[in-house]
Design a protein around this motif. Structure first.
Motif, PDB file in Angstrom:
ATOM      1  N   VAL A  22      -0.486  11.346  -7.307  1.00 25.54           N
ATOM      2  CA  VAL A  22      -1.607  11.607  -6.407  1.00 25.54           C
ATOM      3  C   VAL A  22      -1.375  10.947  -5.054  1.00 25.54           C
ATOM      4  O   VAL A  22      -1.514  11.573  -4.003  1.00 25.54           O
ATOM      5  CB  VAL A  22      -2.930  11.098  -7.022  1.00 25.54           C
ATOM      6  N   PHE A  23      -0.980   9.675  -5.079  1.00 25.84           N
ATOM      7  CA  PHE A  23      -0.945   8.897  -3.842  1.00 25.84           C
ATOM      8  C   PHE A  23       0.362   9.007  -3.067  1.00 25.84           C
ATOM      9  O   PHE A  23       0.471   8.433  -1.981  1.00 25.84           O
ATOM     10  CB  PHE A  23      -1.263   7.431  -4.144  1.00 25.84           C
ATOM     11  N   SER A  24       1.333   9.724  -3.590  1.00 26.71           N
ATOM     12  CA  SER A  24       2.572   9.913  -2.831  1.00 26.71           C
ATOM     13  C   SER A  24       2.299  10.611  -1.508  1.00 26.71           C
ATOM     14  O   SER A  24       3.063  10.476  -0.549  1.00 26.71           O
ATOM     15  CB  SER A  24       3.572  10.733  -3.642  1.00 26.71           C
ATOM     16  N   ARG A  25       1.195  11.356  -1.436  1.00 30.08           N
ATOM     17  CA  ARG A  25       0.851  12.068  -0.202  1.00 30.08           C
ATOM     18  C   ARG A  25       0.426  11.107   0.903  1.00 30.08           C
ATOM     19  O   ARG A  25       0.269  11.504   2.051  1.00 30.08           O
ATOM     20  CB  ARG A  25      -0.253  13.087  -0.481  1.00 30.08           C
ATOM     21  N   PHE A  26       0.239   9.833   0.550  1.00 27.04           N
ATOM     22  CA  PHE A  26      -0.138   8.833   1.540  1.00 27.04           C
ATOM     23  C   PHE A  26       1.053   7.960   1.938  1.00 27.04           C
ATOM     24  O   PHE A  26       0.874   6.926   2.577  1.00 27.04           O
ATOM     25  CB  PHE A  26      -1.260   7.945   0.989  1.00 27.04           C
ATOM     26  N   ARG A  63      -6.904   2.178  -7.417  1.00 26.64           N
ATOM     27  CA  ARG A  63      -5.657   2.247  -6.645  1.00 26.64           C
ATOM     28  C   ARG A  63      -5.958   2.493  -5.168  1.00 26.64           C
ATOM     29  O   ARG A  63      -5.327   1.909  -4.286  1.00 26.64           O
ATOM     30  CB  ARG A  63      -4.773   3.358  -7.208  1.00 26.64           C
ATOM     31  N   TRP A  64      -6.926   3.351  -4.889  1.00 23.98           N
ATOM     32  CA  TRP A  64      -7.301   3.641  -3.508  1.00 23.98           C
ATOM     33  C   TRP A  64      -7.860   2.395  -2.824  1.00 23.98           C
ATOM     34  O   TRP A  64      -7.582   2.131  -1.654  1.00 23.98           O
ATOM     35  CB  TRP A  64      -8.304   4.779  -3.476  1.00 23.98           C
ATOM     36  N   HIS A  65      -8.632   1.604  -3.559  1.00 24.46           N
ATOM     37  CA  HIS A  65      -9.165   0.352  -3.021  1.00 24.46           C
ATOM     38  C   HIS A  65      -8.018  -0.593  -2.652  1.00 24.46           C
ATOM     39  O   HIS A  65      -8.046  -1.237  -1.588  1.00 24.46           O
ATOM     40  CB  HIS A  65     -10.088  -0.299  -4.049  1.00 24.46           C
ATOM     41  N   GLN A  66      -7.013  -0.675  -3.503  1.00 25.22           N
ATOM     42  CA  GLN A  66      -5.852  -1.517  -3.221  1.00 25.22           C
ATOM     43  C   GLN A  66      -5.107  -1.030  -1.984  1.00 25.22           C
ATOM     44  O   GLN A  66      -4.685  -1.833  -1.138  1.00 25.22           O
ATOM     45  CB  GLN A  66      -4.910  -1.526  -4.429  1.00 25.22           C
ATOM     46  N   LEU A  67      -4.947   0.278  -1.861  1.00 30.49           N
ATOM     47  CA  LEU A  67      -4.264   0.842  -0.704  1.00 30.49           C
ATOM     48  C   LEU A  67      -5.029   0.560   0.584  1.00 30.49           C
ATOM     49  O   LEU A  67      -4.432   0.218   1.611  1.00 30.49           O
ATOM     50  CB  LEU A  67      -4.081   2.350  -0.882  1.00 30.49           C
ATOM     51  N   ARG A  68      -6.340   0.700   0.531  1.00 33.54           N
ATOM     52  CA  ARG A  68      -7.146   0.450   1.724  1.00 33.54           C
ATOM     53  C   ARG A  68      -7.018  -0.999   2.172  1.00 33.54           C
ATOM     54  O   ARG A  68      -6.938  -1.290   3.373  1.00 33.54           O
ATOM     55  CB  ARG A  68      -8.605   0.816   1.454  1.00 33.54           C
ATOM     56  N   ASN A  69      -6.982  -1.927   1.225  1.00 32.80           N
ATOM     57  CA  ASN A  69      -6.784  -3.334   1.580  1.00 32.80           C
ATOM     58  C   ASN A  69      -5.401  -3.546   2.199  1.00 32.80           C
ATOM     59  O   ASN A  69      -5.240  -4.334   3.140  1.00 32.80           O
ATOM     60  CB  ASN A  69      -6.948  -4.220   0.346  1.00 32.80           C
ATOM     61  N   GLY A  94     -12.730   1.661   9.501  1.00 34.01           N
ATOM     62  CA  GLY A  94     -14.051   2.115   9.089  1.00 34.01           C
ATOM     63  C   GLY A  94     -14.480   3.362   9.839  1.00 34.01           C
ATOM     64  O   GLY A  94     -15.054   4.293   9.251  1.00 34.01           O
ATOM     65  N   ALA A  95     -14.203   3.389  11.140  1.00 32.98           N
ATOM     66  CA  ALA A  95     -14.533   4.572  11.935  1.00 32.98           C
ATOM     67  C   ALA A  95     -13.750   5.779  11.441  1.00 32.98           C
ATOM     68  O   ALA A  95     -14.302   6.876  11.260  1.00 32.98           O
ATOM     69  CB  ALA A  95     -14.221   4.307  13.409  1.00 32.98           C
ATOM     70  N   GLU A  96     -12.471   5.570  11.204  1.00 33.28           N
ATOM     71  CA  GLU A  96     -11.631   6.664  10.717  1.00 33.28           C
ATOM     72  C   GLU A  96     -12.115   7.165   9.363  1.00 33.28           C
ATOM     73  O   GLU A  96     -12.188   8.375   9.115  1.00 33.28           O
ATOM     74  CB  GLU A  96     -10.191   6.169  10.615  1.00 33.28           C
ATOM     75  N   ARG A  97     -12.466   6.234   8.501  1.00 28.11           N
ATOM     76  CA  ARG A  97     -12.932   6.623   7.165  1.00 28.11           C
ATOM     77  C   ARG A  97     -14.225   7.430   7.249  1.00 28.11           C
ATOM     78  O   ARG A  97     -14.406   8.420   6.530  1.00 28.11           O
ATOM     79  CB  ARG A  97     -13.142   5.367   6.322  1.00 28.11           C
TER      80      ARG A  97
END
Length: 206
Positions: free
Chosen positions: A59-63, A123-129, A161-164
């Motif tokens: 899933v996250f390889s696209r990032f 996993r997304w939370h970890q990536l955002r950090n 945050g703005a981007e999100r």
């Protein structure tokens, strides 16, 4: 020959990701096994893990390029362009991309999966950090201040945050069936409204 081998690897990677994306969209992340992805892609389970060490990587390889995009927004912005305006330009470019998008796009699928899966949400939370740490480090280096200075961290959090918020507004409406062109037209002034508000506090930042 090396070029042909690389092309074959890229094709295998594409086939695996395509198979995984279709299966996840149909049944959800948790209800699909790596074995099923391998079978649908016409490869072995071992081959899948050679390309993607963990199931979540399907899933996250696209990032994968996200970190480089954040670095480029700071390091490679045009001369005389503030960091804020660099991120504004990126957000407006996202609006342009939306005009050619649709509810079944890969990005839309990914965030739908994240919303539905606790595993992917973690996993997304970890990536955002991680992205916050990367951007704060770049901002600190750009300003010539200590990496632990809290100001670059605060600014990085505001920019992300703005981007999100922009991508959330666009993505949620896209998944609900909004017309992409009309959505992009609506979102552009929202982008400028957000960054105009941030400009009051960040306009003088490098």
């Amino acid at each position: 020959m090396a070029g042909l081998r690389e092309l074959k690897k890229l094709q295998v990677r594409h086939d695996i990701l395509s198979a995984a994306s279709d299966l996840f969209a149909e049944r959800g992340f948790e209800d699909v096994t790596v074995e099923e992805v391998a079978e649908a892609a016409g490869v072995s389970k071992k081959t899948v893990f050679n390309y993607f060490p963990a199931k979540e990587d399907l899933v996250f390889s696209r990032f994968d390029e996200r970190e480089n995009e954040l670095i480029a927004a700071v390091r490679h912005r045009p001369a005389g362009t503030s960091v804020l305006d660099s991120f504004r330009a990126s957000a407006l470019a996202y609006c342009d991309q939306l005009a050619d998008a649709g509810p079944g796009t890969q990005r839309g699928r990914v965030f739908t999966l994240i919303e539905q899966s606790p595993v992917l949400a973690r996993r997304w939370h970890q990536l955002r950090n991680h992205y916050l740490e990367v951007l704060a480090g770049e901002l600190a280096a750009d300003a010539g201040v200590d990496p632990d200075d809290p100001l670059p961290w605060a600014i990085a959090a505001a920019l992300l945050g703005a981007e999100r918020s922009i991508r959330r507004a666009g993505g949620s409406r896209l998944r609900e069936g909004a017309d992409p062109a009309r959505l992009a037209e609506w979102l552009r002034p929202q982008v400028n409204r957000i960054y105009d508000q941030l400009a009051a506090g960040l306009a003088d930042y490098p």
